[in-house]
Each structure stands twice: as structure tokens, then as C-alpha cells.
Design a protein around this motif. Sequence first.
Motif, PDB file in Angstrom:
ATOM      1  N   GLN A   1       0.987  -1.130   0.019  1.00 54.16           N
ATOM      2  CA  GLN A   1       0.039   0.044  -0.134  1.00 54.16           C
ATOM      3  C   GLN A   1       0.810   1.238  -0.257  1.00 54.16           C
TER       4      GLN A   1
ATOM      5  N   GLU B   1       2.210   1.655  -3.364  1.00 51.84           N
ATOM      6  CA  GLU B   1       1.372   2.326  -4.354  1.00 51.84           C
ATOM      7  C   GLU B   1       1.210   3.682  -4.267  1.00 51.84           C
ATOM      8  N   GLU B   2       1.057   3.951  -3.055  1.00 47.42           N
ATOM      9  CA  GLU B   2       0.914   5.550  -2.642  1.00 47.42           C
ATOM     10  C   GLU B   2       1.903   6.163  -3.403  1.00 47.42           C
TER      11      GLU B   2
ATOM     12  N   ARG C   1       4.027   5.703  -5.688  1.00 49.29           N
ATOM     13  CA  ARG C   1       3.900   5.619  -7.191  1.00 49.29           C
ATOM     14  C   ARG C   1       2.894   6.616  -7.734  1.00 49.29           C
ATOM     15  N   ASP C   2       1.559   6.364  -6.993  1.00 50.30           N
ATOM     16  CA  ASP C   2       0.543   7.384  -7.678  1.00 50.30           C
ATOM     17  C   ASP C   2       1.103   8.455  -7.250  1.00 50.30           C
TER      18      ASP C   2
ATOM     19  N   GLU D   1       6.299  -4.979  -6.149  1.00 47.17           N
ATOM     20  CA  GLU D   1       5.226  -5.959  -6.259  1.00 47.17           C
ATOM     21  C   GLU D   1       5.137  -7.091  -5.316  1.00 47.17           C
TER      22      GLU D   1
END
Length: 460
Positions: free
Chosen positions: A321, A324-325, A327-328, A338
Motif C-alpha cells: 500500500q 502504491e501510494e 507510485r501514484d 510487487e
Amino acid sequence: MTMKTVVNPFDLSEIGSVPTAEWDEIDAFLTRAHELSEDRSAWMKAHERAAILHRAMEIMKERRDHLAFQIANEGGKPLIDARVEADRAINGMELCIHEIGALKGTEIPMGLTSAGDGRLAWTTREPIGPVVAVSAFNHPLNLIVHQVAPAVAVGCPVIVKPASDTPLSCFEFIDILHEAGLPKEWAKAVAPSRDASEKMVTDPRVAFFTFIGSAGVGWSLRSKLSPGTRCALEHGGVAPVIVDQTADLEAAVPSLAKGGFYHSGQVCVSVQRVFAHSSIVDELAGKLADAAKALKVGNAIEEDVECGPLIRPAEVDRVAQWVEEARDGGGTVLCGGERLSETTYAPTVLLNPPADATISRKEVFGPVVCVYSYDNVDDAIARANSLDVSFQAAVFTNDLNAAMHTYRNINASAVMVNDHTAFRTDWMPFTGLKTSGHGTGGIPYTCHEMTIEKMIVIKG
């Protein structure tokens, strides 16, 4: 008697169990510990304590391979590193034996004013009293040695609660102490409920509380300690590294990879934030990503595995999580990023994640290293200093002035030059500042904190 099951964190297979403890059992130990501390005739002599620790050390040497396998099996630390931990734990016993002979007081000069004339004064050191230790999962044997063996060395009865995920090494270490001749009333391992744990920590009979774990839990327990209970807290950090344009990248990259991905980043001083000069940031980040890609991830008990699982599947979810935060938010994932399985996450290098991303502000405790570009080193140091944690830091440079500039200006209790932030020996001071901890770790310092200095003044 109910038992707590222990699993291998990679495949979640059952590997052992330990008995759970109810409050009545803990209460009885604390009562006896308090009695032993108050009755000076019951104190073990220095040579007796040294002999017990020496016999325990010899037993550990004989069982070194077994202890290392158990560290890997219950904690997920790769076997090659688990062997190093077992060796450190054995050496820690020797350090404790040495400290028994180093526990001494000092003469206090009394003639500095007329008020002190005609007097002699000196100090001695005495055990502080019953010790309660609460430990963490990431070094399931060596942390226990750091918290328990100093108590034995200085003559304090001690009760220890290991991390619930990794109790096997702790229970075995206490059994080894008993096998070596330490009476059971002087040391006990317990696996209590949360309520019983807090009751144990905050009991007024406790003279010293030693805690290794999360800041939230540590500071909360400290606020609830009984008046008079002393404590040492060891939490985590978000370790910063400065890499300038003069650094030897061929030497820096393997060091940073080891410091960042050792035990899959589950180390309180693991390399997490690397601030690299803009002229070398792309090269450094690329080489670090190549090193991360080459690491083998798997079950820690296999000989060729370099990164094991995270301690629980929920930690894999959390790390995923956070990545991903980032990356976003515009951070670039150079490698990894991953899940590899329910229990493992790929070694990951992030380039320039946002400053306000969770992974830039909080300890990831996972296999992720963030690389940030800077043009002015004072700006990089200011960013490194911006968080409420402060533990160990590092600088890679071939410029002595630059090394000293970072040393003087970065917030840290220790600064490594041309070495990663996770470097540690068991005899050096190990200190978390700000929210990263309270007191000083390291075996000699822990022995000192578990004693009181008592003065005698003789008028003659």
C-alpha cells in the motif's frame, strides 16, 4: 496449560509452541524477584554470575547451528544472517562476563571546599532490582541476550516477554541459563496476554523496564510505569544517508543494498532514505536497483536465500500500500514494487517519491529503499532532519570536510562514514533520539543502566 503456536513466516507452517502465562504465574515471579532483590544475603556473587554466563556461552557454542536455524525458521531472517546473529549472541555473553569485572565505582574528591574536609567518599554499583523485558521479533536471540544477559550479569532477577511471533529462541535461551546453573527464580520467559503484559510492565515491584519495539507501544507503556521504575526504550527510525558527488559508488552500492535489504528491511536502522547528489543520482539509483533485482527471495531456512518473508502477511499488504501510494504520487519504481507471494515482497527501489508520501515519513520496516535527488547538501540534511525520529545516519563521500559537515549537522546518535546505517557492534552505544527511543543500548551501557551508584562518605 494452553500453548501458543509458532509458525514459519514464509509458508506459515507450524514449527513449535510455547506455554502461555496467566497473571498468577507472573505475579508469583515478581513477588519472588522482589524478595530476592530486597534480601542481600540471597544475591549471587560476581564469580557465580560469571560462571553461569560462561557455561551458558559454552552451551550456545555447542548449539550454534541449531540456534541459527531456529532464528531463520521462526523469524524469517536468511540463514546466512541468522548464523551471524547466533555468533553475535554468543559474543554478547562474553561481553556480559567482561562487564561484571568492569562494574565499579569512583572516588569522590571531598576536600574541594572546607565543608568536605576530613572525609573520604567513593561509590559502588548495586543491582537496580527486578527487570521486566519486552522484546521484538527481528533479532529473536540477540535482542534477548541484550536485554536478559546484562540483568543476570549485574545480579537482577528478570522476566522477559519475547515478540509473540518469535518466542522459541527466547524460551530456549532462558532454558540454557537454567541449564548453566541459574536458579529458575532469577530468570523467566513468559507469553502472556496483552492485558497481563501491561500489568506486568506497570507493576510497582518492577525496578527497570527494557523495551524494544514500536514507538507507539513503547511511549505508551512508559507513560504508565509505576513511579520509580526506570526504563530504556529502543524504537525505530527512517534512516537517512547522504551520498555526494565524490562518493565511490562501486563501494557504496553494495553497502547500501546490504543496509537496506538485510532481513528484508526489518531492522530499526535499516537504510530507507538515500539523498544523492543530482549529478550521480540516476547512476546510484540504477546500480542499487540492479543489486536489488539480483537478490533471491524465499524461505529463510534455505541456504541461498538473501531476503526472507516479512514477519506477517499483513505487513506485506502494508508495504504494498505504501509503495502504491508513492507510485501514484509521482515516484518512480525502478525495481520490485510487487508482492511475490502472500508472505514476501520484492526488494524495491523508489526514485524521488513525494516528500509527503507515507514511505518518506514513516519507517517502512520492509524491503524498500527510497532515493531522492539533491543539489545542495544542506537542503538534503534539512530533509533528513525533518522527521520526529532520529537514530543512526550515514554519509558516503571521499571529502573529509563534507563528512564532518554532515556529521555535525545531521540529527543522529551515530553517523557512519562510507558505511550503511545498519552497522552495529554489540559493545557500542545504540541510542534512539527524539521519538526513536530513550536511554542507551549496547551491552556495557545496559549493564550500567541496570545498576545504581551508591555512595559512602566516611568522616574521620
